[in-house]
Write an enzyme that holds these catalytic residues in place. Structure first.
Site, PDB file in Angstrom:
ATOM      1  N   PHE A  98       0.848  -1.347  -0.022  1.00 49.11           N
ATOM      2  CA  PHE A  98      -0.008   0.046   0.218  1.00 49.11           C
ATOM      3  C   PHE A  98       0.773   1.210  -0.119  1.00 49.11           C
ATOM      4  O   PHE A  98       0.751   2.140  -0.872  1.00 49.11           O
ATOM      5  CB  PHE A  98      -0.912  -0.059   1.282  1.00 49.11           C
ATOM      6  CG  PHE A  98      -1.770   1.324   1.277  1.00 49.11           C
ATOM      7  CD1 PHE A  98      -2.823   1.564   0.448  1.00 49.11           C
ATOM      8  CD2 PHE A  98      -1.378   2.197   2.407  1.00 49.11           C
ATOM      9  CE1 PHE A  98      -3.316   2.828   0.637  1.00 49.11           C
ATOM     10  CE2 PHE A  98      -2.082   3.542   2.458  1.00 49.11           C
ATOM     11  CZ  PHE A  98      -3.051   3.697   1.678  1.00 49.11           C
ATOM     12  N   TRP A  99       1.846   1.266   0.869  1.00 50.43           N
ATOM     13  CA  TRP A  99       2.632   2.809   0.861  1.00 50.43           C
ATOM     14  C   TRP A  99       3.525   2.723   0.100  1.00 50.43           C
ATOM     15  O   TRP A  99       3.976   3.850  -0.623  1.00 50.43           O
ATOM     16  CB  TRP A  99       3.262   2.471   2.363  1.00 50.43           C
ATOM     17  CG  TRP A  99       2.227   2.677   3.514  1.00 50.43           C
ATOM     18  CD1 TRP A  99       1.929   1.794   4.415  1.00 50.43           C
ATOM     19  CD2 TRP A  99       1.651   3.899   3.892  1.00 50.43           C
ATOM     20  NE1 TRP A  99       1.069   2.356   5.344  1.00 50.43           N
ATOM     21  CE2 TRP A  99       0.923   3.764   5.119  1.00 50.43           C
ATOM     22  CE3 TRP A  99       1.491   5.070   3.224  1.00 50.43           C
ATOM     23  CZ2 TRP A  99      -0.120   4.661   5.619  1.00 50.43           C
ATOM     24  CZ3 TRP A  99       0.660   6.373   3.936  1.00 50.43           C
ATOM     25  CH2 TRP A  99       0.104   5.696   5.080  1.00 50.43           C
ATOM     26  N   CYS A 154      -8.918   3.291  13.250  1.00 50.75           N
ATOM     27  CA  CYS A 154      -9.212   2.111  14.101  1.00 50.75           C
ATOM     28  C   CYS A 154     -10.177   1.323  13.257  1.00 50.75           C
ATOM     29  O   CYS A 154     -11.268   1.755  12.773  1.00 50.75           O
ATOM     30  CB  CYS A 154     -10.032   2.861  15.298  1.00 50.75           C
ATOM     31  SG  CYS A 154     -10.522   1.292  16.567  1.00 50.75           S
ATOM     32  N   LYS A 199     -10.229  -7.988   6.459  1.00 53.31           N
ATOM     33  CA  LYS A 199     -11.009  -7.439   5.547  1.00 53.31           C
ATOM     34  C   LYS A 199     -10.227  -6.349   4.772  1.00 53.31           C
ATOM     35  O   LYS A 199     -10.687  -5.546   3.954  1.00 53.31           O
ATOM     36  CB  LYS A 199     -12.474  -6.686   5.980  1.00 53.31           C
ATOM     37  CG  LYS A 199     -13.404  -8.087   6.230  1.00 53.31           C
ATOM     38  CD  LYS A 199     -14.879  -7.549   6.191  1.00 53.31           C
ATOM     39  CE  LYS A 199     -15.588  -8.728   6.695  1.00 53.31           C
ATOM     40  NZ  LYS A 199     -15.693  -9.746   5.590  1.00 53.31           N
ATOM     41  N   ARG A 200      -8.757  -5.859   5.412  1.00 54.20           N
ATOM     42  CA  ARG A 200      -8.132  -4.894   4.593  1.00 54.20           C
ATOM     43  C   ARG A 200      -8.833  -3.473   4.412  1.00 54.20           C
ATOM     44  O   ARG A 200      -8.681  -2.928   3.638  1.00 54.20           O
ATOM     45  CB  ARG A 200      -7.618  -5.425   3.465  1.00 54.20           C
ATOM     46  CG  ARG A 200      -6.779  -6.691   3.268  1.00 54.20           C
ATOM     47  CD  ARG A 200      -5.303  -6.417   3.766  1.00 54.20           C
ATOM     48  NE  ARG A 200      -4.533  -5.572   2.783  1.00 54.20           N
ATOM     49  CZ  ARG A 200      -3.781  -4.889   3.296  1.00 54.20           C
ATOM     50  NH1 ARG A 200      -3.386  -4.812   4.455  1.00 54.20           N
ATOM     51  NH2 ARG A 200      -3.163  -4.184   2.343  1.00 54.20           N
ATOM     52  N   LEU A 201      -9.454  -2.945   5.482  1.00 54.42           N
ATOM     53  CA  LEU A 201     -10.192  -2.010   5.725  1.00 54.42           C
ATOM     54  C   LEU A 201      -9.415  -0.883   5.858  1.00 54.42           C
ATOM     55  O   LEU A 201      -9.636   0.519   5.375  1.00 54.42           O
ATOM     56  CB  LEU A 201     -11.419  -1.941   6.876  1.00 54.42           C
ATOM     57  CG  LEU A 201     -12.536  -2.681   6.468  1.00 54.42           C
ATOM     58  CD1 LEU A 201     -13.457  -2.555   7.705  1.00 54.42           C
ATOM     59  CD2 LEU A 201     -13.439  -1.821   5.348  1.00 54.42           C
ATOM     60  N   ALA A 202      -8.092  -0.911   6.606  1.00 54.02           N
ATOM     61  CA  ALA A 202      -7.374   0.446   6.908  1.00 54.02           C
ATOM     62  C   ALA A 202      -7.052   1.005   5.638  1.00 54.02           C
ATOM     63  O   ALA A 202      -7.082   2.272   5.391  1.00 54.02           O
ATOM     64  CB  ALA A 202      -6.075  -0.053   7.678  1.00 54.02           C
ATOM     65  N   LEU A 213      -2.028  14.158  18.912  1.00 51.44           N
ATOM     66  CA  LEU A 213      -2.710  13.324  20.244  1.00 51.44           C
ATOM     67  C   LEU A 213      -2.488  11.805  20.088  1.00 51.44           C
ATOM     68  O   LEU A 213      -2.772  11.604  18.762  1.00 51.44           O
ATOM     69  CB  LEU A 213      -4.100  14.042  20.563  1.00 51.44           C
ATOM     70  CG  LEU A 213      -4.182  15.464  20.695  1.00 51.44           C
ATOM     71  CD1 LEU A 213      -5.349  16.175  20.715  1.00 51.44           C
ATOM     72  CD2 LEU A 213      -3.214  15.996  21.974  1.00 51.44           C
TER      73      LEU A 213
END
Length: 454
Positions: A58-59, A200, A208-211, A454
């Protein structure tokens, strides 16, 4: 020799042996610390080496500095990776989600919306490696963190189950102006970007590779407002850290920290000795120290921007409203103190120093006696008339008086200057700083970082 004389001599001999014993214990403790620091550094280097050899599909497709560019950093052109972009060319519809899920905007301004995000994070967000502690951001903290001046509900992105409407994933962005390189022609005056946070995904959905989809979606939503850069932090190493910083911890309630497994007794140390070692003065020592009030905000704004001008990565605070939002004290959220030097010749009160910390407790997992670890995190501190050491000792005292168990600080800005003297212990966690769609030639040292996310 009379009885009183003999008693004095015996006490003197005892005092000498106790002194020698204390020095021996301190020497052993210093040796322990050096061994731990060396081991942690070896572990980090190994982690970095493994990350650089690993494929990051991805990156490697994103506009970020790649690991392969680290070897030839001088050839890297500082500034945006992708240039001359146009918001009109950004897709207007959201990215495809797996079947049964839908995008939503999370309404943090409503109690129900803030509670919903709080529940997701409290049950599924960052845990330590041993699964003993999990960050427990309160709904009041989330309202503060996600609703600064200029915030957009459109940037509080959630994923719901279509049938049940349950929130199962979240990511957020807030606007910021950030300097990247105090001598960089492109970055020294500040870059309009967003700070990405609170990525999160529910534990049951992590296959499911949502990130990556969440990151693409928040990028799309930010791009629609003609903003193309972002800053973010992570405990993991991905392409490519702008800076790598380390957490340090200062015990305020040693007994509880040992009971819950956050700390351990050192070699040749007893609990009573540890408590005595970490005992703080009863009262603060800085003259004129008081809680910040609304009237202080204009001077706090000036002090912040003047102080942060020395750092290569730093927030440029834009308005009094912004300072009021981020720094005015809120119970169990943000604690800010100023040094009030009294009235000047113009009849106005003069603020000279600032000290602040925020509250980020952790849920203690699987402990029968303790449910929450109350942690204070160092925010922004400016020592002009007081020494930084004495100002931060007062921060520890104020945090103790607010019933915090531990005071945490990164080794950014000038924080390393007070850590040894104030008995901070090295943590086992690093925090990496990253930039999206912006490259710099060389990574920054922690001391070049003047930004707290934060």
């Amino acid at each position: 020799v009379g009885p009183s004389e003999g008693a004095k001599k015996r006490r003197g001999a005892g005092a000498k042996s106790r002194g020698e014993g204390r020095r021996e214990r301190e020497g052993a403790e210093m040796e322990d610390k050096r061994e731990i620091e060396a081991l942690l550094e070896q572990m980090h280097l190994k982690e970095k080496e493994e990350a650089m050899q690993k494929k990051h599909s991805f990156w490697e497709s994103q506009p970020v500095k790649q690991f392969s560019e680290e070897q030839n950093s001088e050839t890297v052109e500082e500034g945006p990776v992708q240039v001359n972009q146009d918001a009109e060319g950004v897709r207007e519809t959201g990215y495809a989600l797996p079947g049964g899920y839908e995008w939503c905007d999370c309404d943090i301004s409503s109690a129900e919306g803030a509670q919903e995000v709080y529940t997701l994070l409290s049950e599924n967000y960052v845990e330590d490696d041993d699964n003993m502690f999990r960050f427990n951001y309160s709904s009041h903290f989330l309202s503060w963190a996600l609703q600064p001046p200029g915030f957009k509900p459109f940037w509080h992105v959630g994923v719901r189950v279509i049938k049940s409407k349950k929130l199962v994933a979240f990511i957020s962005a807030i606007p910021a102006k950030i300097r990247v390189g105090k001598n960089s022609p492109k970055g020294k005056d500040g870059v309009s970007m967003v700070e990405i946070n609170f990525l999160c995904v529910h534990k049951k959905l992590r296959t499911k590779r949502l990130a990556p989809v969440l990151i693409r979606e928040i990028t799309r939503r930010v791009n629609l407002f003609d903003i193309w850069q972002a800053s973010y932090t992570a405990g993991v190493i991905i392409p490519t850290p702008l800076a790598t910083c380390r957490y340090f911890h200062r015990s305020l309630n040693p007994k509880k920290l040992i009971e819950v497994g956050f700390s351990k007794l050192g070699k040749r140390m007893t609990l009573s000795r540890t408590i005595k070692l970490h005992k703080l003065p009863q009262k603060t020592s800085t003259p004129g120290l008081r809680r910040m009030s609304k009237e202080d905000a204009p001077q706090v704004l000036e002090l912040l921007n003047a102080y942060l001008a020395q750092f290569d990565l730093a927030c440029l605070f834009q308005s009094v409203d912004e300072v009021e939002h981020w720094f005015l004290p809120r119970e169990n959220v943000i604690y800010t103190y100023v040094v009030d030097a009294g009235e000047g010749k113009d009849g106005k009160r003069k603020i000279t120093d600032i000290m602040s910390f925020y509250s980020l407790p952790s849920t203690i997992i699987g402990n029968e006696h303790h449910k929450e670890l109350r942690a204070a995190f160092s925010y922004y501190n400016i020592a002009n008339t007081a020494s930084l050491k004495s100002l931060m000792e007062d921060a520890l005292i104020c945090a103790r008086d607010e019933n915090f168990d531990v005071f945490n600080a990164l080794d950014i800005m000038q924080n390393a200057e007070f850590m040894k003297d104030l008995k901070f212990g090295i943590g086992d966690g690093h925090l990496q700083y990253y930039l999206y769609n912006w490259k710099v030639k060389k990574a920054l040292t922690p001391q070049q970082v003047g930004l707290v996310l934060l």
